[in-house]
Design an enzyme around this catalytic site. Structure first.
Site, mmCIF file in Angstrom:
data_model
loop_
_atom_site.group_PDB
_atom_site.id
_atom_site.type_symbol
_atom_site.label_atom_id
_atom_site.label_comp_id
_atom_site.label_asym_id
_atom_site.label_seq_id
_atom_site.Cartn_x
_atom_site.Cartn_y
_atom_site.Cartn_z
ATOM 1 N N CYS A 33 37.878 12.941 18.777
ATOM 2 C CA CYS A 33 37.856 11.655 19.458
ATOM 3 C C CYS A 33 38.791 10.718 18.699
ATOM 4 C CB CYS A 33 36.439 11.087 19.483
ATOM 5 S SG CYS A 33 36.368 9.402 20.142
ATOM 6 N N ASP B 132 35.250 17.143 19.550
ATOM 7 C CA ASP B 132 34.931 17.410 20.954
ATOM 8 C C ASP B 132 35.188 18.885 21.192
ATOM 9 O OD1 ASP B 132 34.278 14.758 21.882
ATOM 10 O OD2 ASP B 132 36.398 14.272 21.681
#
Length: 157
Positions: free
Chosen positions: A55, A62
């Site tokens: 992120c 992620d």
């Protein structure tokens, strides 16, 4: 069957016992080889179930499954170089939608495919899963219409 590097158009990563894993986003690692069947229209599909990126705001990881489907023209992406390229995103900070579009644009620049689509199934974080889809069809060809049709209907379940 072992082929000479010249036949494969300069493939250097496949078969190498000294693989260097990238520390970040590195599109230059991608390699191509000649499509032996450019007169045929056919799909090539890659699924990467262990994609990770960061992120850009929080730095948290992620996780996603990335699906790449393309109809090759003259050039095709070599799978080991694609694996290493995707691996390079593990320290790359970008939003999910950006990652998908970057992957697609890098592959277009590399291969000039007739058609390509990249779909990301990111795992939920904060209770929301994001599934971006990007595609491209060669302008002025029937694949341009295919891209529009698949974009408008890609998730009509």
């Amino acid at each position: 069957m072992t082929r000479q590097i010249d036949e494969l158009g300069g493939i250097t990563l496949l078969g190498s016992q000294k693989t260097q894993y990238p520390n970040g986003y590195t599109p230059a690692i991608l390699e191509v080889f000649n499509n032996k069947h450019p007169e045929n229209d056919y799909f090539v599909k890659f699924t990467c179930p262990e994609f990770t990126s960061l992120c850009p705001i929080t730095g948290q990881p992620d996780f996603a499954t990335i699906h790449i489907r393309y109809i090759p023209d003259v050039k095709m992406v070599e799978s080991k170089s694609l694996k290493l390229y995707l691996f390079g995103f593990r320290n790359h900070g970008d939003f999910h939608e950006d990652c998908i579009n970057i992957i697609m644009k890098d592959l277009i620049a590399l291969m000039q495919p007739k058609y390509i689509e990249v779909f990301g199934e990111f795992t939920p974080r904060g209770g929301i899963a994001i599934h971006p889809f990007a595609n491209y069809g060669k302008p002025g060809s029937r694949f341009e219409e295919l891209a529009q049709t698949r974009l408008f209907n890609h998730d009509m379940q």
